[in-house]
Design a protein around this motif. Structure first.
Motif, PDB file in Angstrom:
ATOM      1  N   ILE A   8      -2.468  35.717 135.069  1.00  0.00           N
ATOM      2  CA  ILE A   8      -3.828  35.391 134.644  1.00  0.00           C
ATOM      3  C   ILE A   8      -4.766  35.856 135.746  1.00  0.00           C
ATOM      4  N   TRP A   9      -5.758  36.644 135.385  1.00  0.00           N
ATOM      5  CA  TRP A   9      -6.699  37.066 136.421  1.00  0.00           C
ATOM      6  C   TRP A   9      -8.083  37.347 135.837  1.00  0.00           C
ATOM      7  N   GLU A  10      -9.046  37.474 136.762  1.00  0.00           N
ATOM      8  CA  GLU A  10     -10.424  37.777 136.398  1.00  0.00           C
ATOM      9  C   GLU A  10     -10.871  38.973 137.229  1.00  0.00           C
ATOM     10  N   ASN A  11     -11.417  39.961 136.533  1.00  0.00           N
ATOM     11  CA  ASN A  11     -11.883  41.157 137.236  1.00  0.00           C
ATOM     12  C   ASN A  11     -13.254  40.921 137.854  1.00  0.00           C
ATOM     13  N   SER A  12     -13.687  41.902 138.627  1.00  0.00           N
ATOM     14  CA  SER A  12     -14.973  41.746 139.311  1.00  0.00           C
ATOM     15  C   SER A  12     -16.127  41.708 138.320  1.00  0.00           C
ATOM     16  N   ASP A  13     -15.940  42.314 137.147  1.00  0.00           N
ATOM     17  CA  ASP A  13     -17.009  42.273 136.150  1.00  0.00           C
ATOM     18  C   ASP A  13     -16.911  41.039 135.263  1.00  0.00           C
ATOM     19  N   LYS A  14     -16.175  40.039 135.718  1.00  0.00           N
ATOM     20  CA  LYS A  14     -16.042  38.750 135.027  1.00  0.00           C
ATOM     21  C   LYS A  14     -15.248  38.832 133.732  1.00  0.00           C
ATOM     22  N   SER A  15     -14.550  39.925 133.508  1.00  0.00           N
ATOM     23  CA  SER A  15     -13.683  39.961 132.330  1.00  0.00           C
ATOM     24  C   SER A  15     -12.362  39.267 132.669  1.00  0.00           C
ATOM     25  N   LYS A  16     -11.822  38.528 131.672  1.00  0.00           N
ATOM     26  CA  LYS A  16     -10.616  37.731 131.894  1.00  0.00           C
ATOM     27  C   LYS A  16      -9.439  38.384 131.181  1.00  0.00           C
ATOM     28  N   LYS A  17      -8.307  38.445 131.873  1.00  0.00           N
ATOM     29  CA  LYS A  17      -7.130  39.120 131.341  1.00  0.00           C
ATOM     30  C   LYS A  17      -5.897  38.227 131.484  1.00  0.00           C
ATOM     31  N   VAL A  18      -4.940  38.454 130.582  1.00  0.00           N
ATOM     32  CA  VAL A  18      -3.631  37.817 130.707  1.00  0.00           C
ATOM     33  C   VAL A  18      -2.564  38.867 130.440  1.00  0.00           C
ATOM     34  N   LYS A  19      -1.451  38.724 131.137  1.00  0.00           N
ATOM     35  CA  LYS A  19      -0.307  39.592 130.911  1.00  0.00           C
ATOM     36  C   LYS A  19       0.714  38.791 130.107  1.00  0.00           C
ATOM     37  N   ILE A  20       1.166  39.367 128.987  1.00  0.00           N
ATOM     38  CA  ILE A  20       1.972  38.626 128.028  1.00  0.00           C
ATOM     39  C   ILE A  20       3.356  39.260 127.921  1.00  0.00           C
ATOM     40  N   LEU A  21       4.384  38.408 128.003  1.00  0.00           N
ATOM     41  CA  LEU A  21       5.759  38.805 127.686  1.00  0.00           C
ATOM     42  C   LEU A  21       6.023  38.382 126.252  1.00  0.00           C
ATOM     43  N   TRP A  22       6.423  39.323 125.404  1.00  0.00           N
ATOM     44  CA  TRP A  22       6.424  39.080 123.974  1.00  0.00           C
ATOM     45  C   TRP A  22       7.708  38.443 123.466  1.00  0.00           C
TER      46      TRP A  22
END
Lengths: 656, 203
Positions: free
Chosen positions: A64-78
């Motif tokens: 789980i992380w947040e980029n400098s432009d405030k976009s939020k991301k998650v890495k998913i194992l399916w």
């Protein structure tokens, strides 16, 4: 100003920070976050939504992380549903709610998604028998929405039963298996429907806002006004933005089912204290009962101890523990029944002392019973009296003139009693003593049973003489026994049993509930048997016993574990015919006639798998299709029946 | 107690390497099953499940114990992949993994205590228990009815396939006939078609 307004609607909150990353150290990683009122952590399983797909995707959060432009991301194992990897199942059967976790290397293992794609939490339990996996309890498995114990290697396109590697996608295996702490947390999280509506509003209002991502490799869709939208990417499939979509009906359905489960849990909790109250009421009722009944039940306890003594002589070192248990039970019984006058002395060690104490007990009990018989003049008592008389003669007890007079009157019944006594001589001494006493007790207790049924919970005990009988006589085949019993009216069909019971347990239940000796056979399960109601055939010794059992179960209710009332009816078995009809095997008539002319015996083809290039194969596939339809019909019927039963049983408050 | 637990564990092992077969013809015997499955695995034991309560013309069911759980899985996947026919065709046999309740010598589960209790007529649960009993009887009737319906479906498919088989037989018989009595040959010459060399050689 606009962002301040959004924060009130979004209801998003970061959790524990983890560290900085990226080339410029401008990416902030987290361990948890709260989104739409639900708290998510690393390695939680979640639903993700994609427009146009009939079902949600399911995956496990790895980063789980947040980029400098405030976009939020998650890495998913399916996770994969069985329908998604249908070509690689190779005919192996899957559970109804089974998933496969991705493993190996390649396309479909993991990828990065916007955090807003998450639509809810998912309760997934791993039921792998790997040593590293803490195995869940049965309740957890039942409560889980999905289960998994197998893996799908995305590189080799193969299903694996075990995972040998220590890591999947760079993640420790212990995080893949069940986590003891997270199991508790999952049970507490129950999002409401109101929050979902709020999120719907949020998604609608968020259409205006444009979110851009730094990674150019992700495909982007440009709209006429020139703004760009992020997409959920899985296996390089492009699609429209999720943000404009409202939650689907399936979410509502799942919410409803979750709330139903919650209500069920609450109702379960409420039933427990009421059951205790009823047990106490049962205890009070027992105190009120007559003194004679208390003494008789006390005799039962003595009989039980006699049985335990027999076991202790044969048994191993655990006998002493059982003895202590018995003594504690005896003490508790004494506290309940102050009226009982016959004392129970401690069982002394040594064979001689045991024999002496046994004689003393039997004598005392005999006196008590003889006193009662003098009071009552009923015909049933005469048979009981004969049993007692035989025992008295053996021990050379004094006889009164009245007893002699009664003996002469009951001369006929004495002849009947001689036959079982001959059998008993063959048995061992201990078994003989035990059976004598138990027979007396059972015959004496039966009149009371007809007047009143014991409404207290009874633990099913083992039937006496269970093993001795099989040693002396060869067993008649069950089919013959059943046929004879059916003709004589001694056969009973029991229903609504627990399917996992064994035949001897059914016999014990009948003995405990009705004091009738019987032979029972559980009906073996087949592909089409009901999973809710087990059935058994029971053969009684007399047709009157069978009739009385059926009548009692029809008028009254004998409740078994998990709130199962026993159902009985006269058994009508199905006997095999000499030439049963079987659909699906065909022979060409002309060929048969030709064979008969040549005087050649009828030849049946050898067993084989059919090749997919002939008529036989096509016909076989048609039968397979019909079979699948039948399977579906059976599954739907049993599911519907299960729902009806669970609704009704939820109302039952007393559960043993 | 220890001995019963060990028996139960051994029984579980046996269940895991046993395969349940059904949709078998009444003509199928133990030797037929052994011969059929010896192609794939060693058969240790065969037990037929008797039909005590169902319709009398149910297909036969059997429990086949093999030498290992792995072999059982292989047989299950093989029979699921192709229609496997035994003692006749074209209806294929079906295979499933065995379940404990399918065995008639199922041992008692260790450490299990069963409790029973008579309900008083005045008890509030008495009426509910009666409802459950009636529901159980209703469910048994439903199962019986569905069994009957499915048997009817089987009968329909069997009749339909019998007709198909007759048609196929007639077709092939006719083709063989016109080839044998040289009708095809004469027609070919009339329409100036070339007949296959195999048949030409017969002249």
């Amino acid at each position: 100003m606009v962002e301040a307004g959004e924060e009130e609607v979004i209801e998003f909150k970061w959790g524990t920070r983890k560290g900085l990353g990226g080339k410029k150290k401008d990416v902030q990683f987290y361990e948890s976050f709260t989104y739409d009122g639900v708290e998510y952590s690393l390695f939680d399983s979640v639903f993700l939504y994609k427009e146009g797909e009939p079902e949600h995707y399911i995956g496990k959060i790895l980063k789980i992380w947040e980029n400098s432009d405030k976009s939020k991301k998650v890495k998913i194992l399916w996770y994969f549903r069985p329908s998604e990897i249908l070509n690689f199942l190779e005919g192996s059967e899957t559970l109804e709610n089974e998933l496969f976790l991705a493993s190996g290397e390649g396309e479909g293992l993991v990828n990065v998604n916007p955090l807003e794609a998450i639509s809810g939490k998912c309760n997934i339990v791993c039921i792998s028998k790997d040593i590293r996996n803490p195995y869940p309890s049965d309740e957890e498995v039942q409560m889980a929405e999905f289960v998994f114990y197998r893996f799908f290697d995305v590189g080799m396109r193969k299903i694996l039963d075990k995972i040998v590697v220590d890591k999947i996608a760079g993640i420790e295996v212990k995080n893949i298996f069940n986590n003891l702490d997270s199991q508790k947390v999952v049970g507490l999280v129950k999002p409401d429907l109101d929050n979902k509506e709020v999120s719907g509003n949020f998604m609608a209002s968020n259409e205006v806002v444009a979110l851009s991502s730094q990674k150019k490799s992700q495909p982007l869709i440009e709209k006429p006004d020139g703004k760009c939208f992020d997409t959920l990417v899985r296996e390089n499939a492009a699609s429209k933005s999720l943000l404009g979509e409202k939650p689907t009906c399936s979410i509502g359905v799942k919410e409803a089912s979750k709330s139903a489960n919650a209500l069920h849990t609450i109702s379960n909790k409420k039933t427990v204290p009421q059951a205790k109250v009823e047990e106490k009421r049962g205890c009070k009722d027992s105190l009120v009962k007559q003194k004679s009944f208390a003494k008789l039940s006390h005799g039962l306890i003595a009989g039980l101890e006699m049985k335990e003594i027999t076991k202790m002589d044969d048994g191993s070192g655990k006998g002493s523990i059982e003895k202590n248990i018995l003594m504690s039970r005896g003490d508790s019984k004494r506290d309940d029944r102050k009226d009982v006058g016959v004392p129970i002395g401690q069982i002394k060690k040594g064979l001689e002392e045991e024999n002496a104490s046994k004689k003393g007990k039997r004598g005392g009990f005999g006196k008590v019973s003889s006193l009662k018989k003098n009071n009552n003049g009923q015909n049933r008592r005469l048979i009981t009296y004969d049993d007692d008389n035989n025992d008295d003669l053996k021990t050379i007890a004094p006889c009164s003139s009245k007893e002699k007079y009664k003996v002469q009157r009951a001369m006929d019944s004495c002849d009947v009693e001689e036959l079982p006594s001959k059998k008993l001589k063959i048995d061992k001494k201990l078994a003989k003593l035990t059976s004598d006493k138990l027979r007396k007790e059972s015959s004496m207790i039966s009149p009371n049973v007809e007047h009143k049924l014991d409404f207290r919970p009874m633990e099913v005990t083992r039937r006496p003489n269970d093993e001795d009988r099989s040693k002396w006589f060869k067993e008649i085949p069950w089919e013959e026994k059943m046929k004879t019993a059916y003709e004589q009216g001694r056969l009973v069909l029991l229903q609504n049993l627990d399917p996992s019971l064994s035949s001897s347990e059914v016999q014990n239940i009948i003995w405990t509930g009705f004091k009738e000796s019987c032979t029972a056979r559980m009906i073996q399960k087949t592909a089409y048997s009901s999973p809710h109601s087990g059935q058994a055939f029971v053969i009684f010794k007399k047709s009157e016993a069978a009739e009385s059992v059926v009548r009692k179960l029809d008028e009254g209710c004998l409740l078994m574990s998990n709130g199962r009332p026993l159902v009985a009816s006269s058994g009508v078995p199905c006997f095999p015919k000499k030439k049963p009809i079987f659909y699906g095997h065909h022979v060409v008539d002309q060929l048969r006639m030709m064979q008969m002319q040549r005087e050649i015996k009828d030849v049946v083809s050898t067993s084989h798998c059919s090749q997919p290039n002939n008529i036989e194969y096509d016909m076989g596939i048609e039968w397979c299709l019909l079979q699948e339809r039948a399977n579906k019909s059976w599954r739907m019927l049993y599911q519907q029946q299960g729902e009806e039963l669970s609704k009704l049983k939820a109302k039952l408050k007393s559960k043993i | 107690m220890e001995s019963s637990a060990e028996k139960y564990a051994a029984f579980k092992q046996k269940v895991s390497r046993t395969v349940y077969l059904d949709n078998m013809s009444p003509q199928v015997t133990e030797s037929v099953i052994r011969t059929a499955l010896d192609q794939f695995a060693t058969v240790k034991n065969v037990k037929f499940i008797p039909n005590y309560i169902g319709p009398s013309n149910q297909p036969q069911c059997a429990l086949v114990e093999l030498d290992s759980a792995k072999k059982a899985k292989e047989i299950l996947s093989m029979i699921a992949g192709y229609p496997f026919m035994m003692s006749g065709q074209p209806r294929p046999v079906r295979a499933r993994p065995a379940v404990m309740e399918m065995f008639d010598d199922q041992p008692i589960k260790p450490n299990r205590k069963i409790k029973i209790r008579w309900l008083e007529p005045s008890d509030p649960d008495f009426e509910l228990a009666k409802e459950v009993k009636n529901l159980t009887r209703k469910h048994a009737a439903e199962v019986e009815f569905l069994d009957k319906l499915l048997l009817e479906d089987e009968e329909k498919l069997a009749k339909q396939q019998e007709e198909t088989l007759k048609v196929h037989y007639k077709k092939f018989k006719m083709i063989e006939g016109i080839m044998a009595d040289k009708t095809a040959h004469r027609l070919a010459r009339k329409y100036n078609l070339h007949v296959a060399d195999d048949w030409a050689r017969l002249d």
